[in-house]
Design an enzyme around this catalytic site. Structure first.
Site, short mmCIF file in Angstrom:
data_model
loop_
_atom_site.label_atom_id
_atom_site.label_comp_id
_atom_site.label_asym_id
_atom_site.label_seq_id
_atom_site.Cartn_x
_atom_site.Cartn_y
_atom_site.Cartn_z
N VAL A 105 6.32 1.81 -14.15
CA VAL A 105 7.56 1.62 -13.60
C VAL A 105 7.98 2.26 -12.58
CG1 VAL A 105 10.03 2.98 -14.57
CG2 VAL A 105 8.23 1.94 -16.09
N GLY A 106 8.21 1.88 -12.08
CA GLY A 106 8.34 2.08 -10.58
C GLY A 106 8.07 1.08 -9.71
N THR A 108 4.51 -0.81 -7.22
CA THR A 108 4.12 0.09 -5.35
C THR A 108 5.15 1.25 -5.00
OG1 THR A 108 2.40 -1.83 -6.03
CG2 THR A 108 3.16 -0.24 -3.40
N CYS A 109 5.84 0.77 -4.88
CA CYS A 109 7.38 1.74 -3.65
C CYS A 109 7.17 2.93 -4.32
CB CYS A 109 8.58 1.19 -4.21
SG CYS A 109 9.77 1.75 -2.82
N GLY A 186 2.72 -7.85 -19.02
CA GLY A 186 3.73 -9.83 -19.32
C GLY A 186 2.76 -10.17 -18.53
N GLY A 252 0.14 -2.63 11.36
CA GLY A 252 0.78 -2.23 11.30
C GLY A 252 1.81 -1.27 10.60
N GLU A 257 2.30 4.29 9.98
CA GLU A 257 2.27 5.89 9.19
C GLU A 257 1.31 6.77 8.98
OE1 GLU A 257 7.03 4.05 7.96
OE2 GLU A 257 4.78 4.53 6.20
N GLY A 347 -2.61 -5.13 4.90
CA GLY A 347 -1.82 -5.83 4.67
C GLY A 347 -1.92 -5.79 2.68
N HIS A 531 31.57 10.95 17.66
CA HIS A 531 30.69 11.56 19.05
C HIS A 531 30.63 13.10 18.47
CE1 HIS A 531 30.08 13.07 23.47
NE2 HIS A 531 30.50 13.72 22.74
#
Length: 551
Positions: A105-106, A108-109, A186, A252, A257, A347, A531
């Site tokens: 649940v969730g 890769t992210c 599945g 990339g 990061e 990638g 501002h």
């Protein structure tokens, strides 16, 4: 408080969600269910004098939504951000919904990507800020960089705990809305409407099936990964150690990061990039500025135009990692590096292996599933036929490998399932790289926009705002960066925006909304920006596009 409760009740009773009251596709045997809560029931009792008749909130029941022929209206294979978004929207349409989570649940992210990496970036970013004595002294703060310490274990735990918390919230949101979460993976059986739980062997039938299996890190040939000294982003997120010298293969989003994390924590970094330029997928002007801000001023060097043809793991503290490099064009050996660790950031590839695609007559291209604009699966990319009642969203279709793009595609697939035709505008989906400073963009690069303008016969305009002229950025001591707006001079519409600077990832949303809505620079130039805020960098660019000067 009583007044607020009255207003809340009146709002609840006199308004309604269109989706909550919308009829299901299966109205023949529709039944109604009462939706209520203890608090709303109490308030309704208090105000029977206002509403003399009984007030109910109706939704199509799950039993009515799924006919006896099917176990579910919608079955979703995969429970990352895309599958989760599709499931929530499916329930909003009162469709009986199942998610095959594959015990993930969730996806890769949440577990191995966006969420834990932001935790590492946040913690390491604090370390970098606190060790920047010159920056702090300009703000009137005195600190000794040598006194700033960190706990590697503590930072790693922060990332892990955040991922677990978000994962729990996602799972709770699914079960709370009545989604059946099936823990097994599945797979398709080869028969229409069927999904098999790989864990139990049980076969379920669903009127519509959405494939959302996500992706996994791509490891090039010749690279041996042990997830200790040679690792993908999956292993890097564990932060098992902070190597003195780490080679990052690929420059990339992911590679950049992690270079930010490692250098903040004390590592030296070498990028190994196969393309001729560092950061090859970024807008060239932004990439050049990023090279100055994110690479030159840090203990980072790079090799471009080379492949890591062989990477051999080492033994921490005993034996280095060996990286043999060859020229990307001639394939001749050019250099061998020995480093403490190597991260593979080349990638990602679709996680579609062994999920029954061949049995359904689906030809993939490097694992990617071809779909049309409605997210319907095609038998093949060129000249393929639509497979009825089968959809594919997220990384697996290769349209845009971003978590929020997957969620948008999931929602779009549900819209098309219920008969409301919808197409995702991928040109209006923003992206961000959470380095310090951040990089964000929406739409094509300037190089791509020039080609588009020439091909389609319109004139490209360009305007720029600068962080060095922004009061808020200067107050933060963060005057580096620009916001570049590309627009169609013929009709004024925003084509693309590229930003590098403090909080660029937050600033880009205004621009993405403008692209999505077809807003012109003339309209944007007259909109008032608070501002002093960072968004005035965009105001400067929008005004500059029409010949106005920003305050």
């Amino acid at each position: 408080m009583a007044f607020i409760k009255r207003i809340a009740l009146l709002t609840l009773l006199l308004s309604g969600s269109a989706s909550a009251f919308a009829p299901s596709r299966h109205t023949g045997t529709a039944a109604n269910t009462l939706i209520t809560s203890s608090s709303s029931a109490q308030l309704i009792g208090e105000y029977k004098c206002i509403f003399p008749t009984t007030t109910t909130f109706l939704r199509m029941s799950d039993a009515a939504a799924a006919s006896s022929e099917y176990d579910f209206d919608v079955a979703i294979i995969g429970c990352g951000v895309g599958g989760h978004g599709a499931a929530l929207h499916s329930r909003a349409q009162s469709l009986k919904t199942a998610v095959f989570s594959g015990n993930d649940v969730g996806g890769t992210c949440v577990n191995r990507g966006c969420v834990p990496s932001k935790a590492l970036l946040a913690a390491s970013g604090r370390v970098r800020e606190m060790k920047d004595a010159q920056h702090l002294s300009e703000l009137g703060i005195q600190i000794s960089p040598s006194e700033v310490t960190y706990s590697r274990e503590g930072i790693a735990a922060h990332a892990k705990n955040l991922a677990n918390r978000v994962k729990g919230n996602l799972e709770a949101s699914l079960t709370g809305l009545g989604v059946d979460v099936i823990q097994g993976r599945g797979v398709l059986t080869g028969k229409p409407h069927e999904v098999q739980d790989e864990a139990t062997g049980k076969v379920y039938k669903a009127r519509d099936i959405i494939l959302a299996p996500g992706s996994i890190p791509f490891v090039p040939p010749g690279v041996t990964v042990d997830e200790k000294t040679v690792y993908t982003s999956d292993g890097a997120l564990e932060l098992q150690n902070v190597p003195e010298w780490v080679a990052i293969i690929g420059s990339g989003y992911i590679g950049l990061e992690f270079s930010d994390v490692y250098t903040a924590l004390g590592s030296e970094v070498t990028f190994i990039e196969a393309m001729d330029n560092i950061m090859p997928t970024f807008d060239r002007e932004i990439a050049k500025l990023a090279e100055r801000l994110l690479i030159r001023d840090r203990p980072i060097d790079y090799r471009t135009g080379v492949f890591a043809s062989e990477v051999i793991p080492g033994i921490p503290g005993e034996k280095p990692v060996t990286i043999k490099m060859i020229d990307a064009k001639t394939k001749e050996h050019v250099e061998t590096l020995e480093v403490d660790a190597a991260m593979v950031a080349t990638g990602r590839v679709p996680n579609t292996k062994d999920m029954g695609l061949e049995a359904m007559g689906i030809e993939t291209n490097r694992g990617f599933v071809a779909v049309n604009d409605k997210m319907q699966v095609l038998t093949k990319a060129e000249g393929g036929d639509v497979i009825p009642h089968l959809y594919c969203i997220g990384d697996a279709n290769g349209k845009m490998m971003l978590a929020h793009a997957a969620s948008a595609q999931g929602i779009s697939a549900i819209e098309n399932i219920v008969g409301r035709e919808h197409v995702v505008n991928h040109m209006a989906i923003p992206a961000a790289c959470f380095t310090h400073p951040e990089i964000a963009m929406v739409g094509p690069t300037e190089e791509q926009a020039i080609e588009m303008a020439e091909k389609e016969g319109w004139t490209l305009g360009k305007s720029q705002g600068n962080f060095r002229a922004n009061s808020k950025a200067l107050a933060e001591g963060e005057g580096n960066g620009i916001a570049k707006v590309l627009f169609n001079k013929d009709n004024g519409k925003v084509v693309a925006v590229h930003i590098i600077g403090i909080h660029a990832a937050d600033l880009i949303q205004e621009c993405a909304n403008a692209v999505a809505a077809g807003t012109t620079v003339q309209e944007l130039s007259m909109m008032v920006h608070t501002h002093p805020t960072l968004c005035e960098v965009l105001d400067e660019a929008f005004k500059g596009a029409v010949g106005m000067a920003a305050h």
